[in-house]
Write an enzyme that holds these catalytic residues in place. Structure first.
Site, PDB file in Angstrom:
ATOM      1  N   TRP A 122      47.868  41.431  34.873  1.00 41.31           N
ATOM      2  CA  TRP A 122      47.044  42.367  35.339  1.00 41.31           C
ATOM      3  C   TRP A 122      45.490  41.999  35.515  1.00 41.31           C
ATOM      4  CZ3 TRP A 122      43.615  41.994  31.664  1.00 41.31           C
ATOM      5  CH2 TRP A 122      43.830  41.650  30.527  1.00 41.31           C
ATOM      6  N   ASN A 123      45.199  40.658  35.047  1.00 41.29           N
ATOM      7  CA  ASN A 123      43.787  40.901  34.808  1.00 41.29           C
ATOM      8  C   ASN A 123      43.184  40.349  36.306  1.00 41.29           C
ATOM      9  OD1 ASN A 123      44.920  38.077  34.868  1.00 41.29           O
ATOM     10  ND2 ASN A 123      43.371  37.164  34.167  1.00 41.29           N
ATOM     11  N   PRO A 154      54.195  43.093  40.333  1.00 39.22           N
ATOM     12  CA  PRO A 154      52.865  43.155  39.616  1.00 39.22           C
ATOM     13  C   PRO A 154      53.143  43.671  38.231  1.00 39.22           C
ATOM     14  CG  PRO A 154      53.073  45.001  41.137  1.00 39.22           C
ATOM     15  CD  PRO A 154      54.428  44.286  41.321  1.00 39.22           C
ATOM     16  N   LYS A 201      52.573  46.095  35.125  1.00 35.30           N
ATOM     17  CA  LYS A 201      52.592  47.526  35.111  1.00 35.30           C
ATOM     18  C   LYS A 201      51.365  48.205  34.824  1.00 35.30           C
ATOM     19  CE  LYS A 201      54.115  48.579  30.519  1.00 35.30           C
ATOM     20  NZ  LYS A 201      53.628  47.307  29.910  1.00 35.30           N
ATOM     21  N   GLY A 230      51.014  34.320  34.137  1.00 46.11           N
ATOM     22  CA  GLY A 230      51.033  35.134  32.841  1.00 46.11           C
ATOM     23  C   GLY A 230      50.648  34.401  31.577  1.00 46.11           C
ATOM     24  N   GLU A 260      51.654  29.391  36.133  1.00 42.59           N
ATOM     25  CA  GLU A 260      50.156  29.295  35.901  1.00 42.59           C
ATOM     26  C   GLU A 260      50.019  30.222  34.571  1.00 42.59           C
ATOM     27  OE1 GLU A 260      47.839  27.754  37.237  1.00 42.59           O
ATOM     28  OE2 GLU A 260      48.767  27.268  39.169  1.00 42.59           O
ATOM     29  N   LEU A 261      49.885  29.485  33.243  1.00 43.81           N
ATOM     30  CA  LEU A 261      50.004  30.232  32.121  1.00 43.81           C
ATOM     31  C   LEU A 261      48.464  30.196  31.218  1.00 43.81           C
ATOM     32  CD1 LEU A 261      53.139  28.385  31.022  1.00 43.81           C
ATOM     33  CD2 LEU A 261      52.986  30.602  32.459  1.00 43.81           C
ATOM     34  N   ARG A 270      32.752  36.623  33.174  1.00 40.91           N
ATOM     35  CA  ARG A 270      33.466  36.945  34.560  1.00 40.91           C
ATOM     36  C   ARG A 270      34.762  37.634  34.194  1.00 40.91           C
ATOM     37  NH1 ARG A 270      36.739  34.224  39.233  1.00 40.91           N
ATOM     38  NH2 ARG A 270      37.511  33.015  37.548  1.00 40.91           N
ATOM     39  N   CYS A 274      42.088  33.420  32.305  1.00 37.55           N
ATOM     40  CA  CYS A 274      42.613  32.401  31.958  1.00 37.55           C
ATOM     41  C   CYS A 274      41.731  31.222  32.082  1.00 37.55           C
ATOM     42  CB  CYS A 274      43.925  31.818  32.707  1.00 37.55           C
ATOM     43  SG  CYS A 274      43.549  31.853  34.592  1.00 37.55           S
ATOM     44  N   GLU A 304      44.002  32.541  22.689  1.00 40.50           N
ATOM     45  CA  GLU A 304      43.180  32.919  23.798  1.00 40.50           C
ATOM     46  C   GLU A 304      42.494  34.204  23.556  1.00 40.50           C
ATOM     47  OE1 GLU A 304      45.949  33.558  26.993  1.00 40.50           O
ATOM     48  OE2 GLU A 304      44.594  32.966  28.514  1.00 40.50           O
ATOM     49  N   SER A 310      37.199  28.162  40.149  1.00 44.71           N
ATOM     50  CA  SER A 310      38.363  28.700  41.149  1.00 44.71           C
ATOM     51  C   SER A 310      37.840  28.634  42.424  1.00 44.71           C
ATOM     52  CB  SER A 310      38.709  30.330  40.814  1.00 44.71           C
ATOM     53  OG  SER A 310      38.947  30.393  39.478  1.00 44.71           O
TER      54      SER A 310
HETATM   55  P1  NAD Z   1      51.973  38.526  30.653  1.00 48.94           P
HETATM   56  O1  NAD Z   1      52.662  37.375  30.277  1.00 48.94           O
HETATM   57  O2  NAD Z   1      52.025  39.546  29.320  1.00 48.94           O
HETATM   58  O3  NAD Z   1      52.574  39.207  31.830  1.00 48.94           O
HETATM   59  C1  NAD Z   1      52.455  38.604  33.027  1.00 48.94           C
HETATM   60  C2  NAD Z   1      53.534  39.285  34.085  1.00 48.94           C
HETATM   61  O4  NAD Z   1      54.945  38.991  33.412  1.00 48.94           O
HETATM   62  C3  NAD Z   1      53.360  40.793  33.993  1.00 48.94           C
HETATM   63  O5  NAD Z   1      53.578  41.058  35.288  1.00 48.94           O
HETATM   64  C4  NAD Z   1      54.455  41.149  33.080  1.00 48.94           C
HETATM   65  O6  NAD Z   1      54.945  42.494  33.334  1.00 48.94           O
HETATM   66  C5  NAD Z   1      55.555  40.224  33.388  1.00 48.94           C
HETATM   67  N1  NAD Z   1      56.395  39.859  32.191  1.00 48.94           N
HETATM   68  C6  NAD Z   1      56.165  40.207  30.936  1.00 48.94           C
HETATM   69  N2  NAD Z   1      57.448  40.075  29.985  1.00 48.94           N
HETATM   70  C7  NAD Z   1      58.316  39.522  30.973  1.00 48.94           C
HETATM   71  C8  NAD Z   1      59.546  39.167  30.915  1.00 48.94           C
HETATM   72  N3  NAD Z   1      60.308  39.045  29.917  1.00 48.94           N
HETATM   73  N4  NAD Z   1      60.339  38.977  32.070  1.00 48.94           N
HETATM   74  C9  NAD Z   1      59.669  39.071  33.267  1.00 48.94           C
HETATM   75  N5  NAD Z   1      58.470  39.302  33.299  1.00 48.94           N
HETATM   76  C10 NAD Z   1      57.761  39.631  32.267  1.00 48.94           C
HETATM   77  O7  NAD Z   1      50.289  38.316  30.725  1.00 48.94           O
HETATM   78  P2  NAD Z   1      49.477  39.323  31.040  1.00 48.94           P
HETATM   79  O8  NAD Z   1      48.901  39.710  29.736  1.00 48.94           O
HETATM   80  O9  NAD Z   1      49.651  40.409  32.085  1.00 48.94           O
HETATM   81  O10 NAD Z   1      48.280  38.545  31.697  1.00 48.94           O
HETATM   82  C11 NAD Z   1      47.229  37.831  30.853  1.00 48.94           C
HETATM   83  C12 NAD Z   1      47.780  36.289  30.795  1.00 48.94           C
HETATM   84  O11 NAD Z   1      47.974  35.579  31.879  1.00 48.94           O
HETATM   85  C13 NAD Z   1      46.918  35.424  29.921  1.00 48.94           C
HETATM   86  O12 NAD Z   1      47.502  34.421  29.139  1.00 48.94           O
HETATM   87  C14 NAD Z   1      46.188  34.486  30.841  1.00 48.94           C
HETATM   88  O13 NAD Z   1      45.602  33.356  30.455  1.00 48.94           O
HETATM   89  C15 NAD Z   1      47.366  34.297  31.975  1.00 48.94           C
HETATM   90  N6  NAD Z   1      46.867  34.092  33.234  1.00 48.94           N
HETATM   91  C16 NAD Z   1      46.898  32.840  33.761  1.00 48.94           C
HETATM   92  C17 NAD Z   1      46.358  32.397  35.084  1.00 48.94           C
HETATM   93  C18 NAD Z   1      46.518  30.984  35.359  1.00 48.94           C
HETATM   94  O14 NAD Z   1      46.277  31.045  36.688  1.00 48.94           O
HETATM   95  N7  NAD Z   1      47.029  30.102  34.738  1.00 48.94           N
HETATM   96  C19 NAD Z   1      45.689  33.402  35.793  1.00 48.94           C
HETATM   97  C20 NAD Z   1      45.612  34.647  35.159  1.00 48.94           C
HETATM   98  C21 NAD Z   1      46.268  35.010  34.006  1.00 48.94           C
END
Ligand code: NAD
Length: 490
Positions: A163-164, A188, A190, A241, A263-264, A291, A297, A394, A454
């Site tokens: 979502w970020n 995407p 939710k 995520g 990408e974590l 930012r 991330c 984080e 980026s």
């Molecule tokens: P999240 O891991 O909770 O969710 C990310 C996505 O995964 C969402 O669409 C979510 O619905 C989905 N998801 C969650 N559980 C799932 C499952 N069991 N099966 C399938 N999909 C699932 O992360 P978030 O809170 O939405 O975003 C923040 C995180 O994302 C932070 O850790 C951030 O560092 C990371 N992030 C990384 C990058 C990168 O490029 N490395 C970029 C942006 C965000």
């Protein structure tokens, strides 16, 4: 079903779809269920989107699979032209997209405007890359035959985004996938489904054929991933995520041996040496920390500042953060919006409380303001002890923990003391030091005297538990290809 609440259209100036997008059609999905989308500045529901089921997810995979041969055979120039038109449409609607992101994510409008342009740029970059999928031809060392190497699209690709950055994380995946000749199913987050639906609508308008791009919004991410990762028609998973969810998905992808790009999470250290230009370091620290309100991330998560400049840096940085105008993202002059939801805010608050209890000094902020919405005060903590959880997790919020150092080797060792390795920042005016430290830091990306790394043209990604693979640049295109080797005798 492309209609939505009148308010959204009035605020953004565009129609915002709310259905699932499968095989070129907008649909309510098989269950007809809905998910509410919340404005983090007020906590109120601003729209409802379709709640996709496992069957909807498989319908989307079926549509992507049916469209794959045609899209893979489409001339690269034509694929590129679709992306180029999508870039132009996104730029034309960038203000609407920015406003929509403010509403569903909470970020301040200047941040959202930056993301709207940045996200569109992935389509332009990959419009240009679509025609640059090179192979190789060489003579075998024995001289007996030729070695021909070709890049082919990996196939149906599942894209899961956080979502970020609701627009950029979608375009950073869709752009290279389409350029390489893959078809996609995007899920995407939710919290922010609306922006992804607008991006899909733009791709449709840009001439992307039915079934090439599909979007499934759902309240149950695991129901979605359980269905699609068990389907042998899916050949690629590109996930952005948290590391925690990334691990779960890597395990789930193992059954069908699905090709994964991950990408974590990050825990970026920001190092300021005694010879740094402090004004430049303050500017870089500000953008690296603030930012997107710290919800990035790449956000600077820990500041390691040399003792000789620590007082000067800390007081100036705190003054800058304290002066920020905090409020709803669309309000005139707002520089910092709310966090995305209550869970995120309470995590930030408890990390700060715990760090303070462990002996950190609050220089500014440190509390939840008394107002509706999920706001947290911009915060600077000094003298943070090495064991504090805030240095190891984080934060994902507007909080800057500062640790003082005197020795370069200590700073590098502490910076590397994490399972993450996405990005690190270094401020120094000594060229030799900057390169020596950059080489020693365990991260996929380093900013030297720069607070933003980026760039759609650069390979973005992490080492250690921050991920696998790269997005952006030419590397991002290769992630959506398989290498085929043909041994030829002629
Ligand atoms: P999240 O891991 O909770 O969710 C990310 C996505 O995964 C969402 O669409 C979510 O619905 C989905 N998801 C969650 N559980 C799932 C499952 N069991 N099966 C399938 N999909 C699932 O992360 P978030 O809170 O939405 O975003 C923040 C995180 O994302 C932070 O850790 C951030 O560092 C990371 N992030 C990384 C990058 C990168 O490029 N490395 C970029 C942006 C965000």
């Amino acid at each position: 079903m492309t209609s939505t609440t009148a308010d959204l259209a009035a605020i953004t100036g565009i129609d915002v779809p709310t259905g699932l997008f499968i095989g070129g059609e907008w649909t309510k999905g098989r269950s007809g269920g809905l998910i509410g989308v919340t404005d983090p500045a007020t906590g109120e529901i601003i729209a409802e989107v379709a709640d996709g089921t496992a069957e909807d997810a498989l319908d989307a995979v079926g549509a992507a699979h049916a469209a794959l041969p045609g899209w893979a055979a489409t001339p690269p120039r034509e694929r590129g032209e679709c992306l180029r038109r999508a870039w132009a449409l996104m730029m034309e609607r960038s203000e609407a997209i920015a406003r929509l992101m403010v509403l569903e994510n909470g970020k301040a409008l200047p941040d959202a405007r930056g993301e709207a342009t940045y996200s569109a740029e992935f389509f332009r970059w990959y419009a240009e890359e679509a025609v640059r999928l090179e192979g190789a031809l060489m003579t075998a060392p024995s001289g007996a035959n030729r070695i021909l190497v070709q890049r082919q699209p990996v196939g149906v690709s599942v894209l899961i985004t956080p979502w970020n950055f609701p627009a950029a994380m979608a375009t950073r995946k869709i752009g290279p996938a389409l350029a390489a000749g893959c078809t996609v199913v995007l899920k995407p987050a939710k919290e922010t489904p609306l922006t992804a639906l607008v991006v899909a609508d733009i791709l449709r308008e840009a001439g992307v054929p039915d079934g090439v791009v599909n979007v499934v919004t759902t309240s149950s991410a695991s129901r979605f991933s359980g269905a699609v990762l068990g389907d042998p028609r899916v050949r690629k998973l590109s996930f952005t995520g948290s590391t925690e969810v990334g691990r779960v998905l890597l395990k789930a992808a193992a059954d069908q041996v699905i090709n994964c790009s991950m990408e974590l999470g990050g825990n970026a250290p920001f190092l300021i040496f005694e010879d740094a230009d402090i004004k430049a370091a303050l500017d870089g620290a500000f953008v690296a920390k603030m930012r997107n309100g710290g919800e990035a991330c790449t956000a600077a998560n820990r500041f390691y500042v040399h003792e000789a400049v620590a007082d000067e840096f800390t007081s100036a940085f705190a003054a800058r953060l304290a002066a920020l105008k905090v409020g709803p993202g669309l309000e005139e002059g707002t520089e910092l919006g709310p966090l995305v939801n209550e869970d995120t805010r309470s995590k930030v608050a408890s990390l700060v409380d715990e760090a303070v209890a462990a002996g950190s000094k609050v220089v500014t902020g440190g509390a939840v303001p008394d107002r509706p919405g999920y706001f947290y005060e911009p915060t600077v903590l000094d003298h943070v002890p090495s064991g504090a959880g805030i240095l190891h997790e984080e934060i994902f919020g507007p909080v800057a923990p500062i640790v003082r150092f005197t020795d370069e080797a200590d700073a590098v060792r502490w910076a590397n003391d994490t399972e993450y390795g996405l990005v690190s920042y270094v401020y120094t005016s000594d060229l030799r030091r900057s390169l020596r430290v950059a080489e020693a830091l365990e991260a996929g990306m380093i900013g030297i005297n720069r607070g933003v790394v980026s760039d759609p043209a650069a390979p973005f990604g992490g080492v250690k538990q921050s991920g696998l693979g790269r997005e952006g640049g030419h590397d991002g295109l290769l992630e959506f290809t398989e290498t085929k080797y043909i041994a030829v005798e002629w």
